[in-house]
Design an enzyme around this catalytic site. Structure first.
Site, PDB file in Angstrom:
ATOM      1  CD  GLU A 151      49.980  -1.525 -20.694  1.00 18.86           C
ATOM      2  OE1 GLU A 151      49.744  -2.090 -19.610  1.00 18.86           O
ATOM      3  OE2 GLU A 151      49.232  -0.675 -21.179  1.00 18.86           O
ATOM      4  N   GLY A 152      54.608  -1.701 -17.833  1.00 16.94           N
ATOM      5  CA  GLY A 152      55.657  -2.295 -17.009  1.00 16.94           C
ATOM      6  C   GLY A 152      57.029  -2.072 -17.601  1.00 16.94           C
TER       7      GLY A 152
END
Length: 598
Positions: free
Chosen positions: A440-441
């Site tokens: 998610e980053g």
């Protein structure tokens, strides 16, 4: 079985720090009460303990594999999904007309925390489904909701998010999966997706993939990306499951941790046509997906917290029971040994864990409460709430991911050789959590997001709101016993943030985007530590107010909160200065380093 969650701390965070009970005054939650929330949390604990925690190690040792063309999981996963579904947790935060309980998001995050702490791998399946359903509720057409949303909310179908590709992990602008109009409003999807969690299994009747793809002729870059609903099996007009949609499992990824969640390489359009439906408007796919990703980023942070918390509780239990050594002041070598929790360095390691995981839990729940304020809070405050939540989201995702890993390292250290073995769960938690700083980053992406977008958004209003709220809590805590060190250290850190952001923002045009962002990680660390220091001030203030009337275990609990806040002030907040100075200096060391110099 070692405890995986502290009910007492969760109650404290929800009701004494956040005053979640006050949400019942809002029309959406008017039929609720604290007793309702407690009943839901107790149900979550019981389901997590009985159906999730019972197969955590089994799923870790027996990761998903393919037999006869189908993905096989340990039996406990299917039983856990049934228990989760029967408890109504798939739809609990949704409207009553959708079968939900209209639970506040902060209560729902507390519910999810139980399952994340009990079994991170198995919890991945419902949480991906919940995020998928939330996106469709927000952006799907009425027809799409009719076809897909109801079975997702009932837990009969599961969902995924399919973003990354083998050549484009975080670089979504480079995806090549294509979508060709079929002439009837649907699209033919062709391409490959990598790292798709929950992408293939036999736990549900259908799997609904949310797929990023580029419509033929769309411009390059993120503006050409659209979002599509692509089911594993096509859906008939009456809503029943139809024929295969040619979403083909090309392989499973074998992971260091998180082994209970299937992680897949998927081919779309292999052996026949894969049909997808456009969500919303063409070219807006990334903005729609970020709605799910931003929600998922809070979930990642909470998941990291709960892994760290479970490790902390396991090492705390071990430290209380393990006899070894004597006090330094003890002169008799034949005297009785003491529990290792009596040794100062073990206390340091335990305090550090407590500071990281309880501070991270406070942060995750605070961010979740902002989601509720954005949905049901005073209308006039919602724009400030949105900007504050946007600013905090990269911190909520990245800070707990990093510092829970440090906490888990400390948990292993407390337990010594025992912590390094599979006889205890902390080595598994350590491996599981190592994914959280990545998915998610990454930390680099979160730092760039914070400094490159969130700090400057709307003229820097989000940062102003944050600094105002921290300053207000500093004033409110004035005069409370035992809070002098945390108030002083936090006040100093806030000043260092103001100066550093002022310096780097003032030189942004001169530096150019590459050099401006070269030390974005220091911005993330600086503001992250300051925000968690704020979370500790809030906890310490609540504890200090409760202490005069506290007795027995409650007194010890509150004194522990104040002492942990003091620890964070003395041991952690001084680190803000180094990051502030580095950020303000716009140091070019990393920017000027060349690849051929390594």
């Amino acid at each position: 079985m070692a405890p995986f969650l502290s009910k007492r701390d969760l109650q404290f965070q929800l009701y004494e720090v956040l005053d979640t009970g006050a949400l019942t005054a809002r029309p959406r939650h008017a039929e609720h009460s604290r007793e309702v929330y407690d009943d839901v949390l107790n149900l979550a604990y019981n389901v997590a303990e009985k159906y999730f925690a019972n197969h955590t190690r089994e799923a870790d040792l027996n990761e998903p594999h393919v037999e006869g063309g189908r993905v096989k999981l340990v039996p406990g996963v299917e039983a856990a999904m049934k228990a989760f579904r029967d408890a109504g947790f798939f739809s609990a935060h949704h409207d009553e007309e959708l079968g939900g309980l209209q639970l506040p998001w902060v209560v729902m995050q507390a519910v999810q925390a139980h399952f994340q702490a009990a079994n991170m791998g198995t919890s991945g399946y419902p949480f991906l489904t919940i995020g998928n359903a939330n996106l469709q509720r927000e952006f799907g057409s009425e027809e799409q909701k009719r076809k897909y949303l109801t079975p997702l909310l009932e837990g009969r179908w599961f969902g995924t998010m399919a973003l990354s590709e083998p050549h484009a992990g975080s670089g979504l602008a480079d995806i090549t999966t294509s979508a060709t109009p079929r002439g009837d409003g649907t699209y033919s999807i062709q391409g490959t997706k990598m790292w798709i969690s929950g992408g293939e299994h036999e736990l549900s009747e259908n799997i609904v993939h949310l797929v990023l793809a580029r419509i033929k002729g769309a411009p390059a870059g993120v503006k050409g990306i659209s979002l599509f609903i692509v089911p594993r099996y096509r859906v008939n007009e009456d809503g029943s499951v139809g024929e295969k949609n040619n979403v083909v499992l090309a392989g499973l990824n074998h992971k260091m941790g998180y082994r209970g969640t299937t992680n897949t390489l998927l081919n779309f359009g292999e052996g026949g046509e894969t049909v997808g439906e456009l969500v919303g408007e063409a070219g807006r796919g990334l903005s729609y997906m970020f709605h799910m990703m931003n929600e998922a980023r809070i979930g990642v942070g909470m998941g990291a917290v709960m892994l760290g918390y479970a490790g902390y509780l396991a090492s705390l239990e071990y430290a209380r029971e393990r006899l070894q050594g004597r006090h330094a002041s003890a002169k008799d070598p034949t005297g009785p040994m003491v529990s290792i929790i009596e040794h100062a360095d073990v206390k340091r390691l335990l305090l550090r864990q407590k500071a990281f995981v309880e501070g991270g839990l406070a942060l995750g729940l605070y961010a979740s409460s902002l989601v509720d304020d954005l949905a049901t809070g005073p209308e006039e405050a919602r724009e400030d709430t949105r900007l504050l939540l946007d600013l905090l989201t990269p911190i909520v995702k990245s800070w707990p991911s990093k510092y829970s890993q440090e906490a888990l390292s400390d948990a292993i250290q407390v337990m010594g050789g025992a912590g390094y073995t599979r006889d205890y769960p902390v080595e598994m938690y350590y491996r599981d959590n190592r994914l959280n700083p990545i998915h998610e980053g990454t930390e680099g992406i979160q730092g760039n997001d914070l400094l490159g977008r969130k700090v400057t958004q709307s003229g820097g209003r989000g940062l102003t709101v944050l600094l105002e709220r921290m300053s207000a809590d500093l004033r409110a805590a004035e005069g409370l016993d035992g809070l002098e060190e945390i108030r002083s250290a936090l006040s100093t850190a806030i000043g260092q943030n103001r100066e550093a952001f002022g310096a780097i923002l003032g030189r942004a045009a001169e530096l150019g985007p590459d050099l401006y962002l070269a030390n974005a990680n220091s911005a993330l660390e600086m503001l992250g530590h300051t925000v968690v220091g704020w979370m500790w001030l809030r906890q310490a203030a609540a504890a200090a107010r409760a202490l005069p009337g506290a007795r027995g275990d409650d007194e010890g609990f509150y004194r522990g909160k104040v002492q942990a806040a003091r620890f964070f002030a003395v041991y952690e907040l001084p680190k803000v200065r180094a990051h502030a100075e580095l950020l303000a200096s716009a140091d070019a060391t990393t920017h000027e380093m060349r690849g051929d110099w390594f």
